[in-house]
Design a protein around this motif. Structure first.
Motif, short mmCIF file in Angstrom:
data_model
loop_
_atom_site.label_atom_id
_atom_site.label_comp_id
_atom_site.label_asym_id
_atom_site.label_seq_id
_atom_site.Cartn_x
_atom_site.Cartn_y
_atom_site.Cartn_z
N PHE A 25 0.86 -1.17 0.00
CA PHE A 25 0.00 0.00 0.00
C PHE A 25 0.91 1.23 0.00
CE2 PHE A 25 -2.70 3.31 1.82
CZ PHE A 25 -3.73 3.25 0.89
N GLY A 70 -1.56 5.74 -2.43
CA GLY A 70 -2.91 5.19 -2.28
C GLY A 70 -3.16 3.95 -3.10
N ASP A 71 -2.24 3.60 -4.00
CA ASP A 71 -2.41 2.37 -4.79
C ASP A 71 -2.28 1.14 -3.91
OD1 ASP A 71 -2.61 4.02 -6.97
OD2 ASP A 71 -0.83 3.27 -8.00
N TYR A 107 -5.43 4.06 -6.80
CA TYR A 107 -6.23 4.84 -5.85
C TYR A 107 -7.14 5.82 -6.56
CZ TYR A 107 -7.56 7.76 -1.92
OH TYR A 107 -8.28 8.45 -0.98
N THR A 117 -10.28 4.06 -7.19
CA THR A 117 -10.93 3.77 -5.91
C THR A 117 -11.61 5.01 -5.35
OG1 THR A 117 -9.32 2.04 -5.41
CG2 THR A 117 -10.54 2.97 -3.55
N ARG A 118 -10.88 6.12 -5.36
CA ARG A 118 -11.41 7.36 -4.78
C ARG A 118 -12.61 7.86 -5.57
NH1 ARG A 118 -13.39 10.32 -1.96
NH2 ARG A 118 -12.51 11.95 -0.60
N VAL A 172 -11.29 -0.61 1.87
CA VAL A 172 -11.14 0.84 1.89
C VAL A 172 -12.47 1.42 2.34
CG1 VAL A 172 -11.82 1.19 -0.53
CG2 VAL A 172 -10.29 2.85 0.60
N VAL A 203 -5.37 7.31 4.65
CA VAL A 203 -5.05 7.86 3.34
C VAL A 203 -5.34 9.36 3.30
CG1 VAL A 203 -5.32 7.55 0.85
CG2 VAL A 203 -5.82 5.65 2.39
N PHE A 243 -7.56 2.85 4.48
CA PHE A 243 -7.27 1.54 3.90
C PHE A 243 -7.04 0.59 5.05
CE2 PHE A 243 -4.08 -1.65 2.80
CZ PHE A 243 -4.65 -2.25 1.68
#
Length: 349
Positions: free
Chosen positions: A117, A138-139, A222, A225-226, A265, A288, A328
């Motif tokens: 992470f 954030g990946d 990320y 995801t975000r 997450v 995060v 996360f």
């Protein structure tokens, strides 16, 4: 006698215990209350690691040893209740890895599953089984068990990420294997983004055959995801115990992205305070975005971006966000669910 009581001692009983010990036996009735407990009993303790001091220590390590010499330049996050065991929980490992500009962490493989992470920096890369992926903050990146992997940093800034592995689990089963490739880097045989294109668009190659239990996608960016979290918040459907919490999945079967580690997450909007929650999967959290605090078993920890904290099994946890926060986390929930032993309690029950 109940499960919480032990039989009284007597000279005759003590003599008997000494006798059976010489023949490699012991009496269950003396230890039953210790090994079969009414509720989980663990030496794992709640704890928080601030990223600022951790980064300073890592940078000092960068002056002392190279990534190649160390194999992996990592500071282990040792749970205060499990010192000397290389564990953040009883079943999981966590560490912070540093790769400096121009460095390569040599290619190797092992039977342990690993996640990365990304905490700090951008532009370094990880290669897994012939495919390289760039890593940004954030990946969430997967190294499936027994896959060749190496890390390199061609950027001009240090890269730091959190490693999460199932090392204690494999140690329990005496199933650890590892080997080096003999080369710093592996041959790259696939274009960057190949796995995401093949498996990350709700499609699979027509003749796809499952080759392992881990997701064939090994980088969950990320940014995507975000964007998903932000879109979902518009429905204003908040779980009282979690806010908006999602699990990373294997697109092949909808199961966990990893066979032994469950990654998650969650989004907590500003001012949101969760209801009390307990579960049997001790969980590692990485902040995060945002600031706030988490109460674990009655002890409160203030957190900010890039801090890491751990929640032991069956201790009540309450999160409170001062600003929009993204957390996360990972735990052994998927392993417990496969074994049929996972349990949760929501609210005060």
């Amino acid at each position: 006698m109940s499960l919480t009581e032990k039989p009284q001692s007597s000279p005759e009983r003590e003599a008997y215990y000494e006798k059976i010990a010489r023949q490699d036996f012991s009496a269950l009735w003396n230890v039953l209350s210790d090994i079969i407990t009414p509720t989980p009993r663990s030496a794992c303790q709640p704890h928080l690691w601030e990223f600022g001091p951790a980064k300073q220590l890592l940078m000092e390590a960068g002056e002392l040893i190279t990534a190649k010499e160390a194999e992996r330049r990592v500071l282990i996050l040792e749970n205060p209740g499990l010192r000397g065991q290389s564990r953040i929980t009883t079943s999981l490992y966590a560490g912070l890895q540093l790769v400096m500009p121009g460095e390569v962490a040599p290619a190797h493989r092992h039977s342990q599953s690993a996640l990365r992470f990304v905490m700090d920096g951008g532009g370094a890369c990880t290669a897994v089984n012939g495919e390289r992926t760039l890593m940004q903050e954030g990946d969430f990146v997967i190294t499936p068990p027994w896959t060749w992997h190496d890390h390199g940093n061609e950027s001009d800034t240090p890269m730091i990420w959190m490693d999460g592995l199932d090392i204690p689990m494999l140690s329990l089963f005496d199933a650890s294997f590892a080997e080096g490739l003999g080369e710093d880097t592996q041959a790259i045989t696939k274009p960057t983004g190949d796995s995401l294109a093949r498996y990350g668009a709700n499609m699979l190659p027509v003749d796809y055959e499952k080759k392992g239990l881990a997701s064939p996608i090994f980088n969950y960016p990320y940014a995507r995801t975000r964007e998903a979290l932000e879109t979902m918040r518009q429905r204003d459907e908040w779980d009282p115990c979690h806010g908006l919490k999602m699990r990373y999945i294997n697109p092949v079967d909808g199961g966990s992205a990893m066979p032994t580690i469950a990654p998650f997450v969650q989004l907590l909007p500003k001012g949101f305070k969760t209801a009390g929650y307990r579960s049997t999967d001790a969980t590692v959290f990485s902040v995060v975005e945002g600031t706030g605090r988490t109460s674990i078993g009655g002890k409160t920890f203030e957190w900010k971006p890039k801090d890491i904290f751990v929640v032991p099994s069956w201790q009540e946890v309450v999160h409170e966000a001062d600003a929009d926060a993204v957390l996360f986390s990972y735990s052994d929930r998927v392993a417990q669910q496969k074994l049929g032993i996972w349990r949760e309690a929501r609210g005060d029950h």
